[in-house]
Design an enzyme around this catalytic site. Sequence first.
Site, mmCIF file in Angstrom:
data_model
loop_
_atom_site.group_PDB
_atom_site.id
_atom_site.type_symbol
_atom_site.label_atom_id
_atom_site.label_comp_id
_atom_site.label_asym_id
_atom_site.label_seq_id
_atom_site.Cartn_x
_atom_site.Cartn_y
_atom_site.Cartn_z
ATOM 1 N N ALA A 63 -9.470 -1.189 -4.656
ATOM 2 C CA ALA A 63 -9.394 -0.205 -5.746
ATOM 3 C C ALA A 63 -8.335 0.840 -5.398
ATOM 4 O O ALA A 63 -7.236 0.495 -4.975
ATOM 5 C CB ALA A 63 -10.764 0.414 -6.015
ATOM 6 N N SER A 64 -8.648 2.131 -5.499
ATOM 7 C CA SER A 64 -7.627 3.167 -5.306
ATOM 8 C C SER A 64 -7.151 3.316 -3.863
ATOM 9 O O SER A 64 -6.187 4.041 -3.613
ATOM 10 C CB SER A 64 -8.132 4.514 -5.825
ATOM 11 O OG SER A 64 -8.078 4.549 -7.229
ATOM 12 N N ALA A 65 -7.793 2.644 -2.924
ATOM 13 C CA ALA A 65 -7.225 2.598 -1.573
ATOM 14 C C ALA A 65 -5.915 1.813 -1.567
ATOM 15 O O ALA A 65 -5.194 1.815 -0.568
ATOM 16 C CB ALA A 65 -8.224 1.985 -0.593
ATOM 17 N N THR A 66 -5.594 1.179 -2.698
ATOM 18 C CA THR A 66 -4.276 0.573 -2.894
ATOM 19 C C THR A 66 -3.189 1.638 -3.017
ATOM 20 O O THR A 66 -2.029 1.410 -2.628
ATOM 21 C CB THR A 66 -4.278 -0.284 -4.178
ATOM 22 O OG1 THR A 66 -5.295 -1.282 -4.079
ATOM 23 C CG2 THR A 66 -2.936 -0.936 -4.443
ATOM 24 N N LYS A 67 -3.531 2.795 -3.570
ATOM 25 C CA LYS A 67 -2.521 3.812 -3.904
ATOM 26 C C LYS A 67 -1.654 4.249 -2.728
ATOM 27 O O LYS A 67 -0.424 4.328 -2.867
ATOM 28 C CB LYS A 67 -3.196 5.022 -4.566
ATOM 29 C CG LYS A 67 -3.658 4.766 -5.999
ATOM 30 C CD LYS A 67 -4.286 6.022 -6.606
ATOM 31 C CE LYS A 67 -4.570 5.841 -8.101
ATOM 32 N NZ LYS A 67 -5.619 4.854 -8.388
#
Length: 381
Positions: A63-67
């Site tokens: 999820a937002s740990a991709t950012k």
Amino acid sequence: MTFGERLRRNIGDAVGRALAEDRIVGTVVGVMCDGEPVYFEAHGFADREAGRAMTTDAIFLLASATKPITSAAALVLIEQGVFDLATPVTRYLPDFRPQFGDDQPEITVRHLLTHTSGLYYPFQEPEGGPAHLHDVSSGLDLPGLGGRAAMARLSRVPLRFQPGTAYNYSPSLDVLGEFMAAASGKSLPAIVAETITAPLEMVDTDFAIRDEDRLVRHYGIDKSNKPVLMSDTYWGPTLVSPARMAPRRLFDANSYASGGGGMAGTTSDFLRLLEELRTGGVKALAPSSVSRMTTNALPATITQALEPGWTYGLGTETLSDVAMGGGPERPGAYKGSGGYGHRWFVDPEAGLSVVILSNSAPEGVRGPYVRDMRDAIYNSL
């Protein structure tokens, strides 16, 4: 009692409570101090229904740990001169022109990296709002939706504010991913592999699942706030309206590579990224890029981004006021999260790099488990 012994006891207590109270299903926790691994263990279940125990090499949807991974890749392209922070999005995405009032303001790479673009996620508006009406993707849903269609939908939604005047956590990194691909002539997965995951030997982190047998099952909550296995389209509770999540999205090759939420990976891989940041850039990033990522990058007129005392760099939440933050973190700390149940943080002064991946949302993102784990680690120092 040594630091490692205190850490094992305190983390064990915090994880044990969360499991016993049925707040999380499973988790992998990795802690490094001054570059040395001091804790790396798995707890609970990767698949509760099948009785499959969690393992330290488990693969999670990030999820937002991709950012921060996408942000780091963008900064490498800036180092290479492919574009700069002031480059307008329309230079390479000429049709991406969302409106603010009667205007079509210029959105730049800086606006995307700092979430000051004016864009917003569908779950940040009431049901029936423009993002819902145009069926905008959060990067976690709508398997099979391509990048061009995703950008067209997002472009039709009015901006919340004039770019550069406020902060709002948003799908800006999805736009950045499409922009990076258009600017470089390479796909976002290829860019990320070349600039970040290959140099850092993040062998299990990608926009596709490399070993399905190690992928965890992901859990949301039911009406009694107990973990429930996510369906193919799960609607998770948020502060405004439900967030749509499709855990099988990465198995559809037609899904666009979401720079804000589309990767999967492991705890050990993510620790490699954090150590690259904590040490100031060794294998992938220039020291100047690390500094840009991990220190406040918002205009002085935007005094607060997220919770009190925290602002935003070019890819991480950054501690700007220790007293206002009210926590044990020291000056220079930075952190982030992921909607499937993740938290991570780096505290350079304490020498800490910490990754806490779970398969349990929202507890692993913003529940008591997050605070308890943070305190367990700092109370061990």
